[in-house]
Design a protein around this motif. Structure first.
Motif, PDB file in Angstrom:
ATOM      1  N   LYS A 220       0.821  -1.214   0.000  1.00 56.91           N
ATOM      2  CA  LYS A 220       0.000   0.000   0.000  1.00 56.91           C
ATOM      3  C   LYS A 220       0.852   1.259   0.000  1.00 56.91           C
ATOM      4  O   LYS A 220       0.592   2.229  -0.698  1.00 56.91           O
ATOM      5  CB  LYS A 220      -0.906  -0.014   1.232  1.00 56.91           C
ATOM      6  CG  LYS A 220      -1.883   1.134   1.291  1.00 56.91           C
ATOM      7  CD  LYS A 220      -2.832   0.970   2.475  1.00 56.91           C
ATOM      8  CE  LYS A 220      -3.838   2.090   2.506  1.00 56.91           C
ATOM      9  NZ  LYS A 220      -4.775   1.964   3.624  1.00 56.91           N
TER      10      LYS A 220
ATOM     11  N   THR B 153       1.884  11.400  -9.581  1.00 51.79           N
ATOM     12  CA  THR B 153       0.966  10.256  -9.509  1.00 51.79           C
ATOM     13  C   THR B 153       1.679   8.958  -9.136  1.00 51.79           C
ATOM     14  O   THR B 153       1.067   8.059  -8.562  1.00 51.79           O
ATOM     15  CB  THR B 153       0.254  10.076 -10.856  1.00 51.79           C
ATOM     16  OG1 THR B 153       1.250   9.984 -11.903  1.00 51.79           O
ATOM     17  CG2 THR B 153      -0.677  11.235 -11.147  1.00 51.79           C
ATOM     18  N   ASN B 154       2.985   8.857  -9.459  1.00 50.79           N
ATOM     19  CA  ASN B 154       3.714   7.627  -9.146  1.00 50.79           C
ATOM     20  C   ASN B 154       4.465   7.703  -7.819  1.00 50.79           C
ATOM     21  O   ASN B 154       5.275   6.834  -7.500  1.00 50.79           O
ATOM     22  CB  ASN B 154       4.701   7.289 -10.271  1.00 50.79           C
ATOM     23  CG  ASN B 154       5.728   8.389 -10.464  1.00 50.79           C
ATOM     24  OD1 ASN B 154       5.587   9.490  -9.928  1.00 50.79           O
ATOM     25  ND2 ASN B 154       6.762   8.100 -11.243  1.00 50.79           N
TER      26      ASN B 154
ATOM     27  N   PRO C 198       4.915   7.179  -3.984  1.00 46.78           N
ATOM     28  CA  PRO C 198       4.306   6.397  -2.905  1.00 46.78           C
ATOM     29  C   PRO C 198       3.744   7.277  -1.788  1.00 46.78           C
ATOM     30  O   PRO C 198       2.681   6.990  -1.236  1.00 46.78           O
ATOM     31  CB  PRO C 198       5.459   5.529  -2.395  1.00 46.78           C
ATOM     32  CG  PRO C 198       6.425   5.466  -3.519  1.00 46.78           C
ATOM     33  CD  PRO C 198       6.318   6.777  -4.232  1.00 46.78           C
TER      34      PRO C 198
ATOM     35  N   LYS D 210       0.512   8.899  -2.989  1.00 46.11           N
ATOM     36  CA  LYS D 210      -0.548   7.893  -3.040  1.00 46.11           C
ATOM     37  C   LYS D 210      -1.052   7.577  -1.640  1.00 46.11           C
ATOM     38  O   LYS D 210      -2.264   7.442  -1.404  1.00 46.11           O
ATOM     39  CB  LYS D 210      -0.034   6.623  -3.721  1.00 46.11           C
ATOM     40  CG  LYS D 210      -1.103   5.542  -3.922  1.00 46.11           C
ATOM     41  CD  LYS D 210      -0.521   4.342  -4.633  1.00 46.11           C
ATOM     42  CE  LYS D 210      -1.604   3.296  -4.898  1.00 46.11           C
ATOM     43  NZ  LYS D 210      -2.251   2.807  -3.679  1.00 46.11           N
TER      44      LYS D 210
ATOM     45  N   ASP E  16      -4.883   8.232  -0.377  1.00 42.81           N
ATOM     46  CA  ASP E  16      -5.668   7.097   0.133  1.00 42.81           C
ATOM     47  C   ASP E  16      -6.291   7.415   1.483  1.00 42.81           C
ATOM     48  O   ASP E  16      -7.461   7.105   1.739  1.00 42.81           O
ATOM     49  CB  ASP E  16      -4.779   5.855   0.258  1.00 42.81           C
ATOM     50  CG  ASP E  16      -4.463   5.229  -1.094  1.00 42.81           C
ATOM     51  OD1 ASP E  16      -5.126   5.598  -2.081  1.00 42.81           O
ATOM     52  OD2 ASP E  16      -3.537   4.388  -1.160  1.00 42.81           O
TER      53      ASP E  16
ATOM     54  N   GLU F 229      -8.654   9.382 -13.162  1.00 40.16           N
ATOM     55  CA  GLU F 229      -8.690   9.181 -11.716  1.00 40.16           C
ATOM     56  C   GLU F 229     -10.065   9.558 -11.168  1.00 40.16           C
ATOM     57  O   GLU F 229     -10.241  10.503 -10.427  1.00 40.16           O
ATOM     58  CB  GLU F 229      -7.593  10.028 -11.055  1.00 40.16           C
ATOM     59  CG  GLU F 229      -7.341   9.720  -9.580  1.00 40.16           C
ATOM     60  CD  GLU F 229      -6.635   8.412  -9.352  1.00 40.16           C
ATOM     61  OE1 GLU F 229      -7.287   7.366  -9.501  1.00 40.16           O
ATOM     62  OE2 GLU F 229      -5.435   8.416  -9.025  1.00 40.16           O
TER      63      GLU F 229
END
Length: 631
Positions: free
Chosen positions: A327, A453-454, A456, A459, A463, A497
């Motif tokens: 994740k 966007t890439n 971690p 992201k 989330d 997205e």
């Protein structure tokens, strides 16, 4: 040839003597404070000599004049003792002595004036100058007060720094000032550590009561000795007491600036990086208070690299389980470990410092690490809460500090804590994320480098924001922060997205009206013309059923109507062909818009006619007179 006698009144020493007596009457209080204490005390001592000479020359009220002379002699002896103390002590606290010396000088001037009136003079002078016994009674009362004041101030200097709680006459109307003087003198000149700790605790107690006490403590020079006690790492109790007092003082812009001017920032950063956990909690709170009330403190703390130790302390015992590797990505594990390694290196190596000091730092750092491992979970939680609040206040409104937090890999740490924690710690971490995203919204470089966007970290943050937005049982305050953060990142999301748009549209129907309004504001950032993908995002909002809840907002309060209208205008301009807009009666809604609201908001004045035009192009049967309406 006869030599002309030299008049004593014209000798250089006599002229200097006269200037010394006359000058203080015309000087301002600031100039008096800047004078060396020996020079300040020399004036009342010279006055005492003049009064003694006038007493000898008195031919009326001789008994009263002699009584005045006795009191003046006592004052003169005390003043000379004060001069000796002031010139021999390395750390001498002179604030009370300056204030009392000024009052003593005034009373001595009155004494000189009255006693001089009792000298032999002409008949006219004796008739014009009327002196009574009542005048001497008043003067003797003033001199007795001055004697008591000098006795008190000498007691706090000669008591080896012990606290003196008796009340001098000069503070009879305001006892706080005498207590503050005594406590600060104990901090400045105390030889016993327990006296200093007690004084710091007493100052903290006074500062806790009201802002007036805080200002008195700062005005009377209390910040410097408190910082000195904080810097002394020989006593954890002393550091806690000093930081507690400073925390109470640091709730005002001007008082924070005094702490900065006393070189408080580097001391605070040094203590934060390498101290027992109890002290770190208090110091992190102090960083938060100072950064909250002063943007200069924000900048100075960042320059002294306070963000790295804050992130390091925030990541105590924070490990990413194998279940979360997929994740958060592998870099998240490495980053948290790397933070601690880098922090240890920085604390051990300081340019220009000898190897012996480095060895001492290494030893103390290891000791503190062992202590931290054995600390209670409650204290560790308190430390994390304090550090997260400090990061929040440092990031608030600051692009540079937000960038520094992301550069220390703090973003992944904040995201993880938002996921696993609750209460104040979760809230503070979320607020910090909100401030970082707000800075990214205003700064394209930060936005592109941090929220790719890439990434971690990016992201992980998104989330957690989405998780909070979707949870309708969450505290509305947290939901609003998460929604606001997502809105700030609107330009970073690609058209595909769509998982971002859906939860925001659902939140438009939230039972809490403020949450629903915040959702409309964030969706507006997706659909506004400044967003390159505004057309695609507008269509997605409509596809997810966003039009009906937006129309319900138009029946709410003025703020809801405003942002609901802005959002529906964007949708009409970019996706006016949609049948959902026609079915919802958007054109009719525009007809009922309050003209006053439009007049107060220039943005609406431009958007509504554009929206009407785009809708009328696709829905001619409903255009009618509305197209002609002027907004």
């Amino acid at each position: 040839m006869a030599t002309k006698p030299t008049s004593t009144a014209t000798t250089p020493s006599s002229i200097l003597h006269q200037k010394l007596l006359l000058k203080p009457q015309k000087q301002t209080e600031i100039e008096q404070q800047e004078k060396p204490i020996e020079e300040l005390l020399s004036f009342p001592i010279l006055l005492s000599d003049q009064i003694n000479q006038a007493v000898k020359e008195a031919e009326s009220f001789t008994f009263e004049c002699s009584e005045v002379g006795k009191q003046v002699d006592r004052l003169c002896q005390m003043l000379r003792s004060a001069v000796r103390l002031a010139t021999t002590g390395a750390a001498f606290y002179d604030r009370p002595l300056r204030r009392i010396a000024a009052e003593v000088s005034k009373n001595l001037e009155k004494s000189r004036t009255l006693v001089k009136k009792c000298r032999r003079g002409s008949i006219i002078r004796r008739v014009v100058t009327i002196v009574s016994t009542a005048d001497f009674r008043k003067l003797l009362t003033l001199l007795e007060s001055s004697v008591a004041d000098m006795k008190w101030v000498l007691s706090i200097y000669e008591g080896a720094g012990g606290i003196v709680l008796t009340l001098p006459p000069i503070a009879s109307n305001d006892p706080i000032i005498s207590w503050v003087w005594s406590f600060i003198a104990s901090l400045h000149m105390g030889t016993q550590l327990h006296d200093k700790i007690e004084a710091a605790n007493e100052l903290a107690s006074l500062a806790k009561d009201n802002d007036r006490n805080k200002q008195i403590i700062v005005d009377e020079g209390g910040v410097f000795p408190l910082l000195k006690l904080l810097k002394d790492n020989s006593s954890t109790e002393g550091q806690v007491a000093a930081s507690s007092a400073l925390n109470y003082l640091a709730n005002d812009l001007n008082r924070v600036r005094v702490i900065i001017e006393e070189s408080g920032v580097p001391i605070i950063v040094q203590i934060l990086g390498n101290s027992p956990m109890k002290v770190q909690v208090m110091v992190a709170n102090l960083v938060a208070r100072m950064a909250e009330h002063c943007n200069i403190a924000q900048e100075d703390f960042a320059r002294d690299n306070v963000i790295r130790p804050l992130v390091t302390l925030l990541s105590i015992d924070l490990f990413v389980d194998d279940d979360h590797k997929s994740k958060f990505g592998k870099p998240s594990i490495h980053s948290i470990v790397q933070i601690n390694k880098e922090m240890e290196k920085k604390s051990l190596y300081k340019p220009g410092v000898g190897s012996s000091l480095s060895m001492h730092s290494e030893g103390s750092s290891k000791n503190h690490r062992k202590e931290r491992e054995n600390e209670k979970p409650e204290l560790k939680l308190r430390l994390k809460i304090s550090c997260s609040e400090a990061l929040w206040m440092l990031a608030r409104g600051s692009v540079s500090n937000s960038r520094r937090i992301t550069e220390t890999k703090g973003l992944i740490c904040l995201a993880k804590l938002v996921e696993i924690e609750e209460g104040e710690l979760q809230s503070n971490c979320l607020m910090t994320i909100m401030e970082i995203t707000s800075a990214a919204e205003s700064n394209p470089d930060l936005r592109r480098s941090t929220f790719k966007t890439n990434s971690p970290a990016a992201k992980a943050v998104v989330d957690q924001l989405l998780r909070i937005i979707k949870d309708f049982s969450m505290n509305p305050r947290l939901q609003i922060a998460a929604i606001r953060a997502i809105g700030s990142l609107a330009r970073t999301f690609p058209a595909r997205e769509t998982r971002i748009i859906g939860p925001l549209v659902e939140t438009l129907s939230h039972r809490n009206h403020d949450v629903a309004i915040e959702a409309s504001i964030s969706l507006g950032k997706f659909a506004c013309p400044d967003n390159f993908l505004c057309v695609e995002h507008s269509k997605t909002i409509i596809e997810f059923g966003g039009v009906p809840p937006i129309m319900r907002l138009l029946r709410g309060n003025e703020r809801g109507i405003l942002y609901g209208l802005i959002l529906i205008c964007y949708l009409a301009i970019h996706a006016g062909k949609s049948e959902a807009l026609e079915r919802a009666g958007v054109l009719n809604a525009f007809e009922g818009v309050d003209r006053g609201l439009v007049a107060q908001n220039p943005e609406l004045k431009e958007l509504i006619p554009q929206a009407i035009y785009h809708l009328s192009v696709f829905h001619q049967s409903h255009s009618g007179m509305l197209v002609q309406r002027q907004f």
